[in-house]
Write an enzyme that holds these catalytic residues in place. Structure first.
Site, PDB file in Angstrom:
ATOM      1  N   HIS A   7       0.853  -1.187   0.000  1.00 45.35           N
ATOM      2  CA  HIS A   7       0.000   0.000   0.000  1.00 45.35           C
ATOM      3  C   HIS A   7       0.893   1.243   0.000  1.00 45.35           C
ATOM      4  O   HIS A   7       2.117   1.136  -0.030  1.00 45.35           O
ATOM      5  CB  HIS A   7      -0.990  -0.014   1.178  1.00 45.35           C
TER       6      HIS A   7
ATOM      7  N   HIS B 118       4.008   1.517   2.235  1.00 43.80           N
ATOM      8  CA  HIS B 118       5.241   0.873   1.742  1.00 43.80           C
ATOM      9  C   HIS B 118       5.885   1.757   0.677  1.00 43.80           C
ATOM     10  O   HIS B 118       7.103   1.922   0.637  1.00 43.80           O
ATOM     11  CB  HIS B 118       4.921  -0.489   1.117  1.00 43.80           C
TER      12      HIS B 118
ATOM     13  N   CYS C  39       1.478 -12.904  18.920  1.00 41.02           N
ATOM     14  CA  CYS C  39       0.608 -12.425  17.849  1.00 41.02           C
ATOM     15  C   CYS C  39       1.161 -12.915  16.531  1.00 41.02           C
ATOM     16  O   CYS C  39       2.287 -12.551  16.159  1.00 41.02           O
ATOM     17  CB  CYS C  39       0.530 -10.898  17.839  1.00 41.02           C
TER      18      CYS C  39
ATOM     19  N   CYS D 223       1.852  -9.984  13.995  1.00 40.42           N
ATOM     20  CA  CYS D 223       3.110  -9.250  14.211  1.00 40.42           C
ATOM     21  C   CYS D 223       4.325 -10.170  14.185  1.00 40.42           C
ATOM     22  O   CYS D 223       5.457  -9.685  14.177  1.00 40.42           O
ATOM     23  CB  CYS D 223       3.104  -8.534  15.561  1.00 40.42           C
TER      24      CYS D 223
ATOM     25  N   CYS E 196      -4.093  -8.470  20.592  1.00 37.40           N
ATOM     26  CA  CYS E 196      -2.949  -7.620  20.223  1.00 37.40           C
ATOM     27  C   CYS E 196      -3.419  -6.169  20.097  1.00 37.40           C
ATOM     28  O   CYS E 196      -4.439  -5.898  19.463  1.00 37.40           O
ATOM     29  CB  CYS E 196      -2.387  -8.114  18.885  1.00 37.40           C
TER      30      CYS E 196
ATOM     31  N   HIS F  88      -3.357  -5.336  16.165  1.00 46.07           N
ATOM     32  CA  HIS F  88      -4.300  -6.009  15.264  1.00 46.07           C
ATOM     33  C   HIS F  88      -5.693  -6.219  15.853  1.00 46.07           C
ATOM     34  O   HIS F  88      -6.613  -6.592  15.128  1.00 46.07           O
ATOM     35  CB  HIS F  88      -3.746  -7.389  14.854  1.00 46.07           C
TER      36      HIS F  88
ATOM     37  N   LYS G 160      -4.105   4.667  10.979  1.00 41.16           N
ATOM     38  CA  LYS G 160      -2.940   4.072  10.330  1.00 41.16           C
ATOM     39  C   LYS G 160      -3.435   3.106   9.253  1.00 41.16           C
ATOM     40  O   LYS G 160      -4.378   2.369   9.460  1.00 41.16           O
ATOM     41  CB  LYS G 160      -2.104   3.303  11.356  1.00 41.16           C
TER      42      LYS G 160
ATOM     43  N   LYS H  13      -4.346  -3.330   5.953  1.00 39.41           N
ATOM     44  CA  LYS H  13      -5.176  -4.155   5.080  1.00 39.41           C
ATOM     45  C   LYS H  13      -6.415  -4.628   5.821  1.00 39.41           C
ATOM     46  O   LYS H  13      -7.503  -4.656   5.289  1.00 39.41           O
ATOM     47  CB  LYS H  13      -4.373  -5.371   4.600  1.00 39.41           C
TER      48      LYS H  13
END
Length: 525
Positions: free
Chosen positions: A21, A24, A130, A133, A155, A158, A305, A308
């Site tokens: 995305h 990156h 997790c 992560c 987490c 997430h 933030k 996905k």
């Protein structure tokens, strides 16, 4: 031509579990612009990017798609991650994949070396993990679940349930490096940047460090532990080592000696791995710690933030298809203070494209080249005597070039672009004030007209060089239109730290027609 000064810079090693995305893309173009600047300044530059392909999350995704983990990562990297580099015009020198033999061999040698030096021991381990992560969670990173996860520990990143793992593992004696790490942060205040990131890391280490579990035995998608093949090396240890294995650790000592240590640019969510665990591992192996770790902020979309799982990820291609790769690079590198969080919106990108690129830089280039064609048959004129207003432009160019280079040294690409943009603004004002179209009507003003248009063309020459690391396509078109190459050579060969010198574009250079650098974008909404 290199100065011998080594500048080795890395992006984080990306986890290709899904498509890239714009977050990156942001990190990658930032590192690329820094590398291009240093490369063009004559430094011995090397830019690395790559993918981190081991771990439990990858294994599960492959199983869900009915393929082997290797087939799964090959597909992701080939179809999504290599194309990203082309989409964004990234000139990386290397791309490492953690499934490559060169990497696996280097990791085994490194881990064996710290084992032989007494920094690894076997022990029992139980903790909440997790999978998203690929990380064991400390108390601060664990939350109580809500809704469907009521009564479970989740987490903090997430919001998904954590798994309780119990394993016999190998541990790295991270706790032994607390004092040495604190001393490193004290002695080299720029080791972690920006300052807010350094303070956070130092506070974390001051609370005390626990030894780190560095192997897994519950699954086998990873690099085997050299002295115990029933274990694989923890994916984060494996991943961090890419920065060393890519430049020859364990296989090509001469290259490693030439390139290492590196500058790492990372998102702030993976700062602790890079600023705590990684330097401790290097210390344990008797190697130099990195030159520095720069943590940039998050890209926020609608205040969140990007992720996905929350459908806030935007593919870079969707922006590049509309605005072009230069505008993508310019926007993300100039609109956000590098090191802080920044918000993205389509409207902001569109507005900046119009104001700064099309009306600012693009219009300046078009007007200058068109007036040179109209009034001097396309040949850059010989300037007459300079006046104070001309000399003010020369000072602006020299100051902007010096300020931009200093900003790049601080990893502040946004400040570098802001410094260079003073040339765009000053030259647009200079044209308005000096009215070349009026001067052209008076034969007695011919020499003054020549001076004004030489000043504009030479200012554009400096802009082409200074902005080429940020906008390689538009600046190449401009360089061509200025007729600079026959006299000065290729744009990428121009010594960047000398870009602010005046009078480099020779009079008589043959300019050529320039199509708009930033065409108007027709969009209904």
């Amino acid at each position: 031509m290199t100065s011998g000064r080594s500048f080795y810079i890395t992006t984080p090693i990306y986890y290709p579990s899904d498509v890239p995305h714009i977050g990156h893309g942001y990190t990658t173009v930032a590192v690329d612009a820094l590398a291009r600047w240093h490369r063009q300044a004559g430094d011995d530059t090397w830019m690395l990017t790559g993918t981190d392909e081991h771990g439990q999350k990858m294994m599960r995704a492959a199983a869900a798609n009915g393929v082997t983990p290797q087939e799964w990562v090959d597909k992701l990297v080939t179809e999504a991650w290599f194309p990203l580099l082309n989409t964004l015009d990234v000139a990386n020198d290397d791309f490492i994949r953690t499934t490559q033999e060169r990497h696996e061999d280097g990791v085994k040698k490194f881990v064996q070396a710290i084992y032989d030096r007494g920094y690894i021991y076997a022990g029992e381990f139980e903790a909440l993990y997790c999978v998203g992560c690929e990380e064991f969670k400390t108390e601060a990173d664990i939350m109580d679940g809500t809704g469907p996860f009521e009564g479970l520990k989740v987490c903090a990143i997430h919001s998904k349930p954590l798994e309780l793992l119990q394993e016999k593992n190998y541990f790295f004696k991270l706790s032994e490096f607390q004092d040495r790490l604190l001393e490193l942060y004290r002695e080299r205040p720029d080791f972690v940047q920006p300052e807010s990131a350094r303070n956070e890391v130092a506070a974390f280490v001051q609370q005390g460090l626990k030894d780190l579990s560095i192997s897994r035995s519950a699954f086998d998608w990873g690099i085997p532990v050299p002295w115990d093949e029933s274990h694989v090396i923890y994916v984060w240890v494996d991943a961090l080592l890419n920065y060393a294995t890519a430049v020859g650790f364990g296989s090509d000592e001469e290259t490693f000696e030439r390139r290492w240590p590196a500058h790492h640019v990372v998102g702030k969510d993976i700062l602790r791995f890079h600023a705590v665990i990684w330097p401790a591992m290097l210390m344990a192996a008797g190697l130099e710690v990195p030159r520095g770790v720069f943590a940039h902020g998050w890209l926020l979309v609608g205040g969140e933030k990007m992720s996905k799982s929350k459908a806030t990820g935007i593919a870079p291609e969707t922006l590049v298809e509309t605005f072009g790769s230069d505008a993508f690079r310019f926007y993300f590198l100039s609109a956000i203070a590098f090191g802080q969080d920044g918000s993205f919106s389509w409207e902001d990108l569109s507005a900046r494209y119009q104001a700064e690129l099309a009306n600012g830089f693009g219009n300046l280039a078009s007007r200058t080249v068109a007036m040179t064609a109209r009034y001097f048959d396309g040949a850059v004129p010989t300037p007459g005597e300079y006046t104070d207003v001309d000399r003010a432009i020369q000072r602006t160019v020299a100051d902007a070039a010096a300020a931009a280079d200093a900003a790049i040294d601080r990893f502040r690409i946004d400040e570098a672009i802001r410094a260079v943009w003073t040339i765009v603004d000053e030259l647009n004002g200079y044209i308005t004030d000096n009215e070349p179209w009026a001067l052209a009507k008076d034969d007695a003003q011919r020499e003054r007209l020549a001076t004004v248009l030489y000043t504009c063309n030479e200012g554009l020459r400096a802009l082409a060089v200074l902005l080429s690391p940020v906008m390689p396509q538009a600046t190449a078109k401009l360089w061509d239109a200025l007729g600079a190459e026959p006299a000065l050579g290729a744009l990428e060969a121009q010594p960047l730290r000398e870009a602010g010198a005046w009078g480099l574009l020779p009079a008589g250079a043959a300019t050529s027609a320039l199509s708009p650098l930033f065409p108007r974008i027709e969009q209904a909404d």
